[in-house]
Design a protein around this motif. Structure first.
Motif, PDB file in Angstrom:
ATOM      1  N   ILE A 260      71.387   0.049  19.868  1.00  0.00           N
ATOM      2  CA  ILE A 260      71.533   1.496  19.732  1.00  0.00           C
ATOM      3  C   ILE A 260      72.986   1.856  20.006  1.00  0.00           C
ATOM      4  CG2 ILE A 260      70.823   3.761  20.590  1.00  0.00           C
ATOM      5  CD1 ILE A 260      68.614   0.916  21.524  1.00  0.00           C
ATOM      6  N   ILE A 261      73.607   2.595  19.107  1.00  0.00           N
ATOM      7  CA  ILE A 261      74.955   3.127  19.318  1.00  0.00           C
ATOM      8  C   ILE A 261      74.852   4.640  19.289  1.00  0.00           C
ATOM      9  CG2 ILE A 261      77.309   3.294  18.439  1.00  0.00           C
ATOM     10  CD1 ILE A 261      76.975   0.537  17.201  1.00  0.00           C
ATOM     11  N   SER A 262      75.226   5.271  20.387  1.00  0.00           N
ATOM     12  CA  SER A 262      75.059   6.718  20.505  1.00  0.00           C
ATOM     13  C   SER A 262      76.372   7.403  20.862  1.00  0.00           C
ATOM     14  CB  SER A 262      74.019   7.038  21.582  1.00  0.00           C
ATOM     15  OG  SER A 262      73.940   8.436  21.830  1.00  0.00           O
ATOM     16  N   ASP A 263      76.557   8.578  20.293  1.00  0.00           N
ATOM     17  CA  ASP A 263      77.576   9.494  20.771  1.00  0.00           C
ATOM     18  C   ASP A 263      77.108  10.050  22.115  1.00  0.00           C
ATOM     19  OD1 ASP A 263      79.813  11.241  20.744  1.00  0.00           O
ATOM     20  OD2 ASP A 263      78.610  12.815  19.840  1.00  0.00           O
ATOM     21  N   ASN A 311      59.016  -4.289  25.725  1.00  0.00           N
ATOM     22  CA  ASN A 311      59.873  -5.058  26.640  1.00  0.00           C
ATOM     23  C   ASN A 311      60.993  -5.772  25.882  1.00  0.00           C
ATOM     24  OD1 ASN A 311      58.312  -6.883  25.297  1.00  0.00           O
ATOM     25  ND2 ASN A 311      57.648  -8.046  27.103  1.00  0.00           N
ATOM     26  N   GLU A 312      61.500  -5.121  24.856  1.00  0.00           N
ATOM     27  CA  GLU A 312      62.518  -5.775  24.019  1.00  0.00           C
ATOM     28  C   GLU A 312      63.895  -5.780  24.660  1.00  0.00           C
ATOM     29  OE1 GLU A 312      62.309  -3.764  20.278  1.00  0.00           O
ATOM     30  OE2 GLU A 312      60.242  -4.414  19.887  1.00  0.00           O
ATOM     31  N   ASP A 313      64.185  -4.828  25.534  1.00  0.00           N
ATOM     32  CA  ASP A 313      65.482  -4.727  26.198  1.00  0.00           C
ATOM     33  C   ASP A 313      66.608  -4.631  25.172  1.00  0.00           C
ATOM     34  OD1 ASP A 313      67.198  -4.479  28.314  1.00  0.00           O
ATOM     35  OD2 ASP A 313      67.253  -6.617  28.808  1.00  0.00           O
ATOM     36  N   ASN A 314      66.447  -3.703  24.231  1.00  0.00           N
ATOM     37  CA  ASN A 314      67.471  -3.494  23.204  1.00  0.00           C
ATOM     38  C   ASN A 314      68.721  -2.877  23.836  1.00  0.00           C
ATOM     39  OD1 ASN A 314      65.726  -4.306  21.020  1.00  0.00           O
ATOM     40  ND2 ASN A 314      64.661  -2.345  21.266  1.00  0.00           N
ATOM     41  N   PRO A 315      69.905  -3.395  23.529  1.00  0.00           N
ATOM     42  CA  PRO A 315      71.130  -2.898  24.173  1.00  0.00           C
ATOM     43  C   PRO A 315      71.529  -1.516  23.671  1.00  0.00           C
ATOM     44  CG  PRO A 315      71.694  -4.483  22.477  1.00  0.00           C
ATOM     45  CD  PRO A 315      70.187  -4.481  22.571  1.00  0.00           C
ATOM     46  N   VAL A 316      72.088  -0.710  24.569  1.00  0.00           N
ATOM     47  CA  VAL A 316      72.542   0.637  24.232  1.00  0.00           C
ATOM     48  C   VAL A 316      74.052   0.718  24.463  1.00  0.00           C
ATOM     49  CG1 VAL A 316      72.253   3.106  24.638  1.00  0.00           C
ATOM     50  CG2 VAL A 316      70.312   1.547  24.990  1.00  0.00           C
ATOM     51  N   PHE A 317      74.770   1.206  23.454  1.00  0.00           N
ATOM     52  CA  PHE A 317      76.218   1.391  23.537  1.00  0.00           C
ATOM     53  C   PHE A 317      76.521   2.866  23.324  1.00  0.00           C
ATOM     54  CE2 PHE A 317      75.299  -2.805  21.972  1.00  0.00           C
ATOM     55  CZ  PHE A 317      76.204  -3.654  22.569  1.00  0.00           C
ATOM     56  N   TYR A 318      77.540   3.364  24.016  1.00  0.00           N
ATOM     57  CA  TYR A 318      77.952   4.758  23.866  1.00  0.00           C
ATOM     58  C   TYR A 318      79.396   4.794  23.373  1.00  0.00           C
ATOM     59  CZ  TYR A 318      73.779   5.584  26.674  1.00  0.00           C
ATOM     60  OH  TYR A 318      72.486   5.604  27.140  1.00  0.00           O
ATOM     61  N   VAL A 319      79.629   5.486  22.267  1.00  0.00           N
ATOM     62  CA  VAL A 319      80.968   5.632  21.702  1.00  0.00           C
ATOM     63  C   VAL A 319      81.290   7.119  21.679  1.00  0.00           C
ATOM     64  CG1 VAL A 319      82.437   5.235  19.701  1.00  0.00           C
ATOM     65  CG2 VAL A 319      80.691   3.554  20.308  1.00  0.00           C
ATOM     66  N   SER A 320      82.347   7.514  22.359  1.00  0.00           N
ATOM     67  CA  SER A 320      82.635   8.933  22.538  1.00  0.00           C
ATOM     68  C   SER A 320      84.128   9.191  22.476  1.00  0.00           C
ATOM     69  CB  SER A 320      82.087   9.414  23.892  1.00  0.00           C
ATOM     70  OG  SER A 320      82.524  10.712  24.189  1.00  0.00           O
ATOM     71  N   VAL A 341      71.703   2.694  30.810  1.00  0.00           N
ATOM     72  CA  VAL A 341      73.146   2.482  30.969  1.00  0.00           C
ATOM     73  C   VAL A 341      73.581   1.328  30.072  1.00  0.00           C
ATOM     74  CG1 VAL A 341      74.959   1.782  32.577  1.00  0.00           C
ATOM     75  CG2 VAL A 341      73.173   3.372  33.320  1.00  0.00           C
ATOM     76  N   GLY A 342      74.711   1.496  29.450  1.00  0.00           N
ATOM     77  CA  GLY A 342      75.288   0.449  28.626  1.00  0.00           C
ATOM     78  C   GLY A 342      76.786   0.646  28.525  1.00  0.00           C
ATOM     79  N   PRO A 343      77.476  -0.222  27.795  1.00  0.00           N
ATOM     80  CA  PRO A 343      78.924  -0.081  27.646  1.00  0.00           C
ATOM     81  C   PRO A 343      79.305   1.268  27.057  1.00  0.00           C
ATOM     82  CG  PRO A 343      78.209  -2.233  26.871  1.00  0.00           C
ATOM     83  CD  PRO A 343      76.967  -1.436  27.126  1.00  0.00           C
ATOM     84  N   LEU A 344      80.356   1.867  27.611  1.00  0.00           N
ATOM     85  CA  LEU A 344      80.925   3.107  27.087  1.00  0.00           C
ATOM     86  C   LEU A 344      82.287   2.784  26.490  1.00  0.00           C
ATOM     87  CD1 LEU A 344      78.962   4.052  29.503  1.00  0.00           C
ATOM     88  CD2 LEU A 344      80.272   6.173  29.421  1.00  0.00           C
ATOM     89  N   GLN A 379      70.757  -5.471  13.675  1.00  0.00           N
ATOM     90  CA  GLN A 379      70.786  -4.131  13.108  1.00  0.00           C
ATOM     91  C   GLN A 379      70.890  -3.093  14.221  1.00  0.00           C
ATOM     92  OE1 GLN A 379      67.337  -3.938  10.322  1.00  0.00           O
ATOM     93  NE2 GLN A 379      68.936  -3.664   8.784  1.00  0.00           N
ATOM     94  N   PHE A 380      71.400  -1.911  13.860  1.00  0.00           N
ATOM     95  CA  PHE A 380      71.638  -0.867  14.857  1.00  0.00           C
ATOM     96  C   PHE A 380      71.058   0.463  14.416  1.00  0.00           C
ATOM     97  CE2 PHE A 380      74.610  -4.012  16.225  1.00  0.00           C
ATOM     98  CZ  PHE A 380      74.777  -3.803  17.592  1.00  0.00           C
ATOM     99  N   VAL A 381      70.631   1.240  15.400  1.00  0.00           N
ATOM    100  CA  VAL A 381      70.259   2.631  15.216  1.00  0.00           C
ATOM    101  C   VAL A 381      71.436   3.465  15.713  1.00  0.00           C
ATOM    102  CG1 VAL A 381      68.707   4.487  15.961  1.00  0.00           C
ATOM    103  CG2 VAL A 381      67.796   2.192  15.479  1.00  0.00           C
ATOM    104  N   LEU A 382      71.951   4.360  14.871  1.00  0.00           N
ATOM    105  CA  LEU A 382      73.086   5.199  15.230  1.00  0.00           C
ATOM    106  C   LEU A 382      72.591   6.611  15.527  1.00  0.00           C
ATOM    107  CD1 LEU A 382      75.621   4.124  12.421  1.00  0.00           C
ATOM    108  CD2 LEU A 382      75.082   2.970  14.581  1.00  0.00           C
ATOM    109  N   ILE A 383      73.064   7.196  16.627  1.00  0.00           N
ATOM    110  CA  ILE A 383      72.618   8.523  17.034  1.00  0.00           C
ATOM    111  C   ILE A 383      73.844   9.397  17.286  1.00  0.00           C
ATOM    112  CG2 ILE A 383      71.186   9.833  18.641  1.00  0.00           C
ATOM    113  CD1 ILE A 383      69.776   7.263  19.400  1.00  0.00           C
ATOM    114  N   GLY A 384      73.833  10.583  16.695  1.00  0.00           N
ATOM    115  CA  GLY A 384      74.951  11.508  16.878  1.00  0.00           C
ATOM    116  C   GLY A 384      74.503  12.937  16.699  1.00  0.00           C
ATOM    117  N   ASP A 385      75.464  13.828  16.418  1.00  0.00           N
ATOM    118  CA  ASP A 385      75.154  15.239  16.227  1.00  0.00           C
ATOM    119  C   ASP A 385      75.966  15.775  15.059  1.00  0.00           C
ATOM    120  OD1 ASP A 385      77.634  16.951  17.309  1.00  0.00           O
ATOM    121  OD2 ASP A 385      77.400  15.191  18.591  1.00  0.00           O
TER     122      ASP A 385
END
Length: 478
Positions: A260-263, A311-320, A341-344, A379-385
């Motif tokens: 997951i890559i999120s704003d 229980n997949e423990d998919n990683p979360v990244f934050y790009v801001s 919590v994940g890398p920012l 593959q990644f799920v991208l989340i933004g606004d």
């Protein structure tokens, strides 16, 4: 907005910027002459003279002046000397009347110039002082990696640790804490050493005090958090211990099905990033304990991290586009709000550029490219606004990496019809590649789609709805 002005330099600056019509000024005694006050009032300003002088370098006196000005519950600008920056001090002795008083009030600019000279000499003194004699702080950020390599980043600052904040902190304490972080003194040219799996790696900080490593360990890495030990080998006066810190690096678990890559701004956390002044005021008025995420976001992100299997423990990244200065408060916010919590990956900005976020798209694209380069088979799920450029940036990511994006969720925060039309065109463009771009009004809508796509377990929908309902009870109408 009322202005509490404590020095002549502050008076000259604010009056030249704000003007007089409709303004409200609270002035420390001796800051302005009777004639100047009369001219401001004639021009439509409301001018009040405080009962006592306040030292802008003393927090208690600044708070006393702000309280004396009144305006409970309103936003008030208050002059404050912070971070060692010298300003002209208000007059403390009697000020003569008439022309002599005008001449007395003409003197502070020279005092201000001398103060700036003191500041310059202090900065030069810091540069000439050996690292071993300076109070340094090593600030590691969250890194990430795969089985064969890791990316580690951090910064070296010339100051002590920041004070912890709490839910009881006043807006003034929040403002001063924010200023401290934005006014951190970076240390350029400092040698940084990283230790991992028996190997050492050296690098040097750049002009902004930042450093980074790409470490290839001798042994393959398993999933989970790894710790890279960092030190400043040139620190430690008189044989004292070197400054050390541990950098936490995430390697996705073998059970992870996607990332997951999120704003952050206006996606996880309401910041009103499209209005830089309101964004600054929001950051100044609140902290990680009092700031709240969008409704249902915490439960939705936990559901994505757990995945359809639970229980997949998919990683979360934050790009801001937020500056690295806010790394600590943002991580604390995620933890306090129970958001994974994940890398920012934030912006390298000077204080003057913090609220003038240029090249927003270039920054985000570069950081997302970096993440995807470490995980070519994921593959990644991208989340933004929809507030700024997230949809356009993510559409470009799909063009560059057509097999790496599973879905895009865009929170609709901009109701402007022209913006909606532009998003409709982007949805068609992205759909032609086989990737879905979903314009979601809230987290429940996005979670329902994710469940239908097999990204989260359908049983997690109830938790997202409940989380949204609980958030609404705390912040109705947000």
């Amino acid at each position: 907005m009322p202005f509490v002005i404590l020095t002549r330099a502050g008076f000259d600056d604010i009056v030249s910027r704000v003007g007089a019509g409709g303004a409200v000024f609270h002035l420390a005694p001796g800051v302005a002459s009777d004639a100047e006050i009369a001219r401001l009032r004639a021009a439509g300003a409301r001018v009040h003279v405080l009962a006592a002088v306040a030292d802008p370098a003393v927090l208690a006196e600044v708070e006393r002046a702000a309280s004396a000005a009144g305006h409970d519950g309103a936003t008030v600008w208050v002059e404050r000397q912070l971070g060692g920056y010298a300003q002209a001090a208000p007059a403390t002795g009697p000020v003569p009347a008439g022309p002599a008083r005008e001449r007395a009030n003409a003197a502070p600019p020279r005092r201000f110039a001398r103060a700036a000279g003191v500041l310059a000499r202090a900065a030069l003194h810091r540069l000439r002082t050996p690292l071993a004699q300076r109070k340094l702080m090593l600030v590691p950020y969250f890194g990430f990696g795969n089985a064969g390599k890791m990316w580690v980043k951090g910064r070296v600052l010339d100051e002590g640790a920041f004070r912890e904040q709490s839910a009881q902190d006043s807006r003034w304490r929040n403002l001063f804490a924010l200023y401290q972080r934005l006014e951190s003194d970076e240390v350029a040219g400092a040698r940084v050493r990283a230790h991992f799996q028996g190997q050492s790696h050296d690098t040097v900080t750049d002009a902004g005090g930042y450093f980074s490593f790409e470490i290839v360990p001798p042994q393959a890495l398993g999933g989970g958090w790894q710790t890279v030990e960092l030190e400043l080998p040139d620190s430690g006066a008189d044989g004292g211990a070197h400054v050390r810190a541990g950098a936490e690096v995430i390697v996705p678990a073998s059970t992870a099905r996607f990332g997951i890559i999120s704003d952050i701004d206006d996606t996880v956390l309401w910041t009103n990033v499209t209005n830089k002044l309101n964004m600054a005021l929001m950051l100044a008025r609140s902290n990680a304990h009092t700031r709240k995420p969008f409704k249902g976001v915490a439960a939705f992100y936990r559901a994505l991290q757990q995945g359809a299997g639970g229980n997949e423990d998919n990683p979360v990244f934050y790009v801001s586009s937020s500056p690295w200065h806010l790394f600590g408060p943002l991580v604390e916010f995620l933890r306090v709000q129970a958001i994974p919590v994940g890398p920012l990956l934030l912006r390298e900005l000077g204080m003057r550029e913090v609220f003038h976020l240029t090249k927003h798209g270039n920054h985000k694209l570069g950081k997302i490219d970096l993440i995807l380069s470490y995980y070519p088979d994921m593959q990644f799920v991208l989340i933004g606004d929809s507030g700024e450029q997230d949809p356009e940036i993510y559409a470009e990511v799909v063009k560059r990496h057509p097999t790496s994006v599973r879905a895009i969720y865009i929170r609709n925060v901009n109701p402007d019809p022209s913006r909606i039309e532009a998003l409709d065109r982007l949805i068609e463009e992205v759909s032609a590649t086989g990737t879905q771009l979903i314009l979601a009004p809230d987290s429940v809508f996005a979670a329902a789609h994710a469940a239908a796509e097999g990204l989260i377990h359908v049983d997690r929908l109830g938790a997202v709805r409940l989380g949204k309902k609980e958030d609404e009870s705390v912040r109705p109408g947000v």
